[in-house]
Design a protein around this motif. Structure first.
Motif, PDB file in Angstrom:
ATOM      1  N   ILE A 101      13.071  -6.850   5.163  1.00 35.73           N
ATOM      2  CA  ILE A 101      11.533  -6.046   5.576  1.00 35.73           C
ATOM      3  C   ILE A 101      11.628  -5.617   7.036  1.00 35.73           C
ATOM      4  N   TYR A 467      -3.853 -10.490   2.784  1.00 39.00           N
ATOM      5  CA  TYR A 467      -3.531  -8.961   3.245  1.00 39.00           C
ATOM      6  C   TYR A 467      -4.767  -8.323   3.178  1.00 39.00           C
ATOM      7  N   GLN A 572       2.702  -6.827   6.881  1.00 43.39           N
ATOM      8  CA  GLN A 572       2.363  -5.769   6.404  1.00 43.39           C
ATOM      9  C   GLN A 572       1.397  -4.994   7.296  1.00 43.39           C
ATOM     10  N   PHE A 575       3.151  -2.734   9.628  1.00 43.69           N
ATOM     11  CA  PHE A 575       3.573  -1.424   8.776  1.00 43.69           C
ATOM     12  C   PHE A 575       2.249  -0.568   8.912  1.00 43.69           C
ATOM     13  N   VAL A 625       5.236  -6.131  -1.430  1.00 44.98           N
ATOM     14  CA  VAL A 625       5.273  -5.641  -0.147  1.00 44.98           C
ATOM     15  C   VAL A 625       5.605  -4.145  -0.286  1.00 44.98           C
ATOM     16  N   HIS A 626       6.192  -3.501  -1.150  1.00 47.09           N
ATOM     17  CA  HIS A 626       6.421  -2.245  -1.428  1.00 47.09           C
ATOM     18  C   HIS A 626       4.977  -1.785  -1.712  1.00 47.09           C
ATOM     19  N   HIS A 628       2.122  -2.657  -0.841  1.00 51.91           N
ATOM     20  CA  HIS A 628       1.285  -2.354   0.391  1.00 51.91           C
ATOM     21  C   HIS A 628       1.422  -1.236   1.358  1.00 51.91           C
ATOM     22  N   ILE A 629       2.882  -1.237   1.191  1.00 51.36           N
ATOM     23  CA  ILE A 629       3.432  -0.333   2.330  1.00 51.36           C
ATOM     24  C   ILE A 629       2.775   1.170   1.722  1.00 51.36           C
ATOM     25  N   SER A 632      -0.643   1.574   2.729  1.00 53.45           N
ATOM     26  CA  SER A 632      -0.785   2.152   4.058  1.00 53.45           C
ATOM     27  C   SER A 632      -0.609   3.568   4.344  1.00 53.45           C
TER      28      SER A 632
END
Length: 798
Positions: A101, A467, A572, A575, A625-626, A628-629, A632
């Motif tokens: 990451i 998050y 995150q 990011f 994670v994917h 949340h990106i 963003s």
């Protein structure tokens, strides 16, 4: 509003703090006395048994090799030397993907930073619109580098839109490649693993009550009927809440007993005593060692009695069980299908690996889980808005210029040069960090109340809550609250038609606050992580007062693990900041690059030398994670859309409308393309491994292999102690003429009690078996056998 001078003060404080932490770590790590603090991973894996030191007495504590002080920074190249494959073998796939990451962040933001600084900074600076705004609007030199400096209706906005498209395409390309790579790594990791008990085990919840039948009989009847060829038995789960309290109390008493024994060993001429009254303030004095030995003996009798009661009481069996299957294919079919026409009964799923189970939540009735989740959802919602109060206060510190216009009596104090720079450049980020310190613990408690039965799931759910909290409070809350304080005077003295324009201009101005936050949390905070000051102090305190054997010293080590509930959401957030401000205020991007580079180096060292993961989820956290990106990206696009609408960019704004739609479509494609690899286990893969295993090990006794795999850790530790006491009953005494055996009583004063059975629907004697489950990632290649007398039972910890 923080100026360039304030940012410089903050940068100086945080850079000096980070350098001080790193230098202190580099010197402390080479001292033999600290070896178990900074290299516990190698002690656990067997790579190191004693600290490296010179022969004399002083050399056991202090490094006397002065040449090593000249190369004390060599930990940096050493941290980069291990390959990714070696890291997977050494620390597991979770750790390797966690490091990826950070490399993803570097791949993402290095070209974005170069392009943004070379193109957007000249475009923004040459516009100069902030010079002509009303004086009531608070601006700084940094704001003149942002999109706020571009005048309304300018054709320059086409440059920002084009770069938003370019950055989105680049980020989506990297995300696709990374998702594909990590999915392949996960499948390869699962395929290359040795036989593991959770591959053959399914957990079933919401077992219906059948009058006249026990839970075990009900489970056997149902699964023998519906899975006759593959089901071989189950292991019941017992409610041992009271027993667990006894275990906790016994551990506390044992710690005190060890302490007083150690104290007596150091001063044999003086027997330690304690006062039995309230808080030890009054009462009669008694021998401390005898006092605690007697209490432990009485407690052991109670524990044996309670254990018998749990085994014999049918009501102590919970409506949940671990099902054993003779093949991975049979377990896959059961875990991934609906078992009953009533979708609320016989709910099956893959069993977590034994060290991943959170035993306490197995006792929660399944019908209460929905209510619990609703209550926790409302509680998290309330917590988010409760935290808006301290967040607002923090933002008021970051916006002293705007506050001065409303409260001019504070001006004499605020205008002191150093105080103003300190308040605006360093204190806001530090105060926000302090407010967030206890939050992960609170959110973890909430996740436990929700009733999840796996530690990995608990950490992922906690990370998701954290998050959302950081998104609402730290990011959106900081922008909205900060803007309200910052532009309060302008809002009160201008026409309502000008307010949207003022908000649009003000949003980029929060970049200064996030710069200070990144420096406090991402620079000094990460450098503090490698120093491990708290574990260092605790280890030496334990070593000074409690440690008397090498085994005690190993227990005093606290290697810790990657703190996913806190680390992933914070990661995150970086990011999010980088993606949002790449087009709006690109001067923030170098701060983020420093964070990713430093954090990658620090966590690589920690994973190689320090952390010992509590479980292995095979990168199950990556889909979050994917997602949340991607979130963003969507937030960045929507904020830019809203910002341009305040700039009256009617010709260029419509070009952005399609970008969020395309981004969301990309996310849905990745979700359908790659996520099944993280949620399901392919039957094709299961059958292939079963056939390979049958050909290589045709005589494998799978029942014996699975029998004790899910023994509750509390009862396991109790049985191990009983075994040690049993061994100590026979004491060999050698005198001048003969050798004879003398029996001594057990610690509990009575023989070991029987254990609850492992239920199989074809009962037969089992040969000595081995628990092939690894306790740490390096044990995937070697599993030491357990004594063959271990029983097959489950109990639930409160």
């Amino acid at each position: 509003m923080a100026t360039l001078e304030d940012i410089g003060v903050s940068a100086a404080i945080n850079i000096l703090s980070a350098i001080a932490f790193l230098v202190a770590f580099a010197l402390l790590r080479i001292q033999p006395i600290n070896d178990r603090v900074y290299f516990p991973k190698w002690y656990i894996s067997g790579g190191r048994s004693t600290p490296r030191s010179s022969g004399n007495f002083v050399g056991k504590f202090v490094n006397l090799n002065f040449k090593t002080y000249l190369t004390f920074l060599n930990w940096m190249p050493q941290a980069l030397r291990m390959t990714e494959t070696e890291i997977i073998n050494h620390a597991g796939l979770d750790s390797a993907v966690f490091l990826r990451i950070y490399t993803l962040g570097l791949k993402m933001f290095v070209p974005v930073t170069i392009v943004a600084l070379l193109i957007l900074i000249p475009v923004n600076v040459s516009s100069g619109t902030l010079f002509f705004l009303r004086r009531e609007l608070v601006v700084s030199n940094i704001d003149k580098l942002s999109i706020s400096n571009v005048p309304p209706k300018s054709l320059r906005f086409f440059v920002h839109i084009a770069l938003e498209y370019l950055f989105t395409i680049w980020i989506c390309f990297l995300l696709y490649k990374e998702y594909d790579t990590i999915a392949i790594m996960r499948l390869h990791f699962l395929a290359s693993q040795r036989r593991r008990v959770e591959q053959f085990t399914v957990v079933v919840r919401s077992i219906p009550h059948m009058s006249g039948h026990s839970v075990s009989d009900t489970v056997d009847s149902f699964f023998q009927t519906n899975h006759p060829d593959h089901y071989i038995g189950h292991q019941a789960v017992y409610n041992a809440n009271r027993f667990a309290k006894f275990v906790t109390k016994r551990d506390r008493l044992q710690n005190w007993l060890d302490y007083y024994r150690l104290k007596f060993q150091r001063r044999p001429d003086r027997r330690p005593t304690i006062t039995t009254g309230c808080l030890g303030l009054w009462g009669r004095k008694v021998d401390a060692i005898e006092y605690y030995e007697q209490h432990i003996k009485e407690l052991d009798k109670l524990m044996s009695s309670e254990r018998q009661k749990i085994i014999k009481d049918p009501k102590s069996i919970l409506p949940v069980a671990f099902l054993s299957f003779n093949s991975r294919w049979g377990a896959s079919v059961c875990a991934q299908t609906q078992q009953s026409k009533n979708p609320t009964l016989w709910l099956t799923d893959w069993a977590p690996e034994p060290r991943d189970i959170y035993w306490r939540n197995l006792a929660i009735p399944f019908v209460s889980l929905t209510i619990r989740k609703l209550i926790i959802t409302l509680s998290v919602f309330a917590l988010v808005f409760f935290y808006m109060i301290p967040i607002a206060f923090v933002q008021s510190l970051a916006n002293l210029d705007g506050l001065e216009k409303v409260a001019p009596f504070l001006r004499p104090v605020i205008e002191l040069k150093f105080i103003k720079s300190f308040l605006q450049g360093f204190l806001p980020g530090l105060a926000l960090k302090v407010f967030l310190y206890i939050l992960p613990t609170v959110l973890m408690i909430m996740s436990k109340i929700e009733g999840y039965i796996a530690l990995s799931t608990l950490e992922r759910k906690t990370a998701a809550k954290y998050y959302y909290f950081m998104l609402v409070n730290v990011f959106l809350g900081s922008i909205v609250t900060g803007t309200a304080f910052q532009q309060l005077h302008a809002f009160l003295h201008q026409s309502p038609t000008q307010i949207p324009r003022t908000i649009g201009v003000s949003i980029p101005m929060k970049a200064t606050f996030f710069m200070t936050y990144i420096m406090v949390d991402g620079w000094a905070g990460i450098a503090g992580e490698i120093l491990r000051l708290k574990p260092l102090v605790i280890y030496h305190l334990k070593n000074m007062f409690l440690v008397k054997t090498e085994r005690d010293r190993e227990k005093a080590m606290d290697p810790g693990s990657v703190d996913f509930p806190e680390t992933l959401p914070s990661l995150q957030l970086y990011f999010l900041l980088g993606i949002v401000y790449a087009v709006v205020t690109p001067i923030l991007l170098p701060f983020i690059l420093v964070f990713f580079a430093l954090a990658y180096l620090v966590y690589r060292h920690q994973i190689i030398n320090v952390y010992n993961q509590r479980y292995e989820s095979a990168a199950a956290f990556w889909p979050h994670v994917h997602s949340h990106i991607i979130a963003s990206l969507l937030i960045s696009q929507l904020l830019l859309l809203g910002l341009l609408s305040t700039k009256k960019a009617a010709k260029s704004t419509p070009l952005l409308v399609m970008l969020p739609i395309l981004t969301f479509a990309f996310h849905k494609y990745c979700k359908s393309r790659f996520e099944p690899a993280f949620r399901k286990y392919p039957l094709e893969e299961a059958m292939a491994k079963d056939l390979l295993e049958k050909s290589s090990e045709p005589d494998l006794n799978i029942k014996a292999y699975l029998a004790d795999s899910y023994l509750h850790p509390i009862l396991r530790s109790f049985e191990v102690e009983e075994e040690l006491v049993e061994l100590e009953r026979v004491e060999v005494r050698v005198d001048k003429h003969q050798t004879h055996h003398v029996s001594s009583p057990t610690l509990s004063g009575e023989p070991s009690s029987p254990s609850p059975p492992h239920h199989v629907h074809q009962h037969q004697p089992s040969p000595p078996h081995y628990n092939d489950y690894p306790t740490s990632p390096q044990d995937y290649y070697y599993q030491p056998p357990l004594p063959p007398h271990y029983v097959y039972q489950y109990h639930n910890q409160p």
